[in-house]
Every structure is written in structure tokens, then in C-alpha cells.
Design an enzyme around this catalytic site. Sequence first.
Site, PDB file in Angstrom:
ATOM      1  N   GLY A  46     -15.088  35.866  30.915  1.00 32.42           N
ATOM      2  CA  GLY A  46     -16.231  36.513  30.273  1.00 32.42           C
ATOM      3  C   GLY A  46     -15.853  37.815  29.593  1.00 32.42           C
ATOM      4  O   GLY A  46     -16.276  38.095  28.459  1.00 32.42           O
ATOM      5  N   CYS A  47     -15.050  38.614  30.265  1.00 29.72           N
ATOM      6  CA  CYS A  47     -14.641  39.910  29.699  1.00 29.72           C
ATOM      7  C   CYS A  47     -13.752  39.711  28.479  1.00 29.72           C
ATOM      8  O   CYS A  47     -13.823  40.483  27.519  1.00 29.72           O
ATOM      9  CB  CYS A  47     -13.943  40.752  30.759  1.00 29.72           C
ATOM     10  SG  CYS A  47     -15.052  41.177  32.135  1.00 29.72           S
TER      11      CYS A  47
END
Length: 156
Positions: A46-47
Amino acid sequence: MSDRLKIGAAAPQFQLTDDAGRDFLLSQLRGHRVIVYFYPAAMTPGCTKQACDFTESLDSLQAHGYTVIGISPDKPEKLAKFRERDHLTITLLSDPDKSVMKEWGAFGEKMLYGKKVTGVIRSTFVVDEEGKIEHAWYNVKATGHVAKLRRDLGLD
């Protein structure tokens, strides 16, 4: 968890280390609009998606007068690997003791997979030219956030 920042409040100042080991002061950007976003961990799916989305939008954001800063608790060495691996062009800063995150309300209790945990709250802020909070979004989603941010700022 500290209180959430309010629109119009002064952005808490900070000095952190970037991925190259240099000191970075938010006050250096006085007179510019700054997007400050907090994320839990470099090189996680996600990051990575969020950082790549900011990098892909950076030219357009800069054309509209914005500088983008991503802050995580990762050490500068890991951030350097993140930059290199994913060809990131945004500023990456290290907040290992999470003091800046706490001051900005981006660390505390959150829900993760249905459980209450303490950790980094994925958050994004826009700081205006005078150093005041113009926008504050807490608990944002990694995927699609940059597109939503652009819409909210009237850039699309």
C-alpha cells in the site's frame, strides 16, 4: 494519540532526516504550498502504491505550486532503498521516534483488520504558504488517495 490538526491551525514545525541523511526543516518551505503525508512502512504494497502515485503526479502538483513530503518511521537507509527500488522523486523523511507523527495526530489507535491497534494513521495534509493547515485527511486509503486529493484540490 494527540489531537487532530484543525484547518487554519499552524502546522507543527519539524526537523527530520531525509533518505540521503540530510536535515530537512519544514520551515524551509515557508512561502510554498506543501503536501505532507504520513505512511506506515516503506516497501509495503500500500505504501509503495501511494508513493508511486505521488511520484507520478509530482510534475503536475509542482506545476500547481505544491511540494510533496512523505514521512514514515523508517530509517533513512531503508528510505534510500525505497527511493531507488521504486524510482521515487518525492521527498522522503524519517521519523523513527514518531514524535512528528504524534504531533500531527498521525499516530495512535486505529482499526486494522477489525482489531484496535496503535500505529501510524495514514494521513495527508496541505500546508499553505503561511504555514497553516489548509486541508487535513486522516485514515486515508493508500490506493486512489492521490487521485482523490487532486480532485479535492481542484487539480483534475
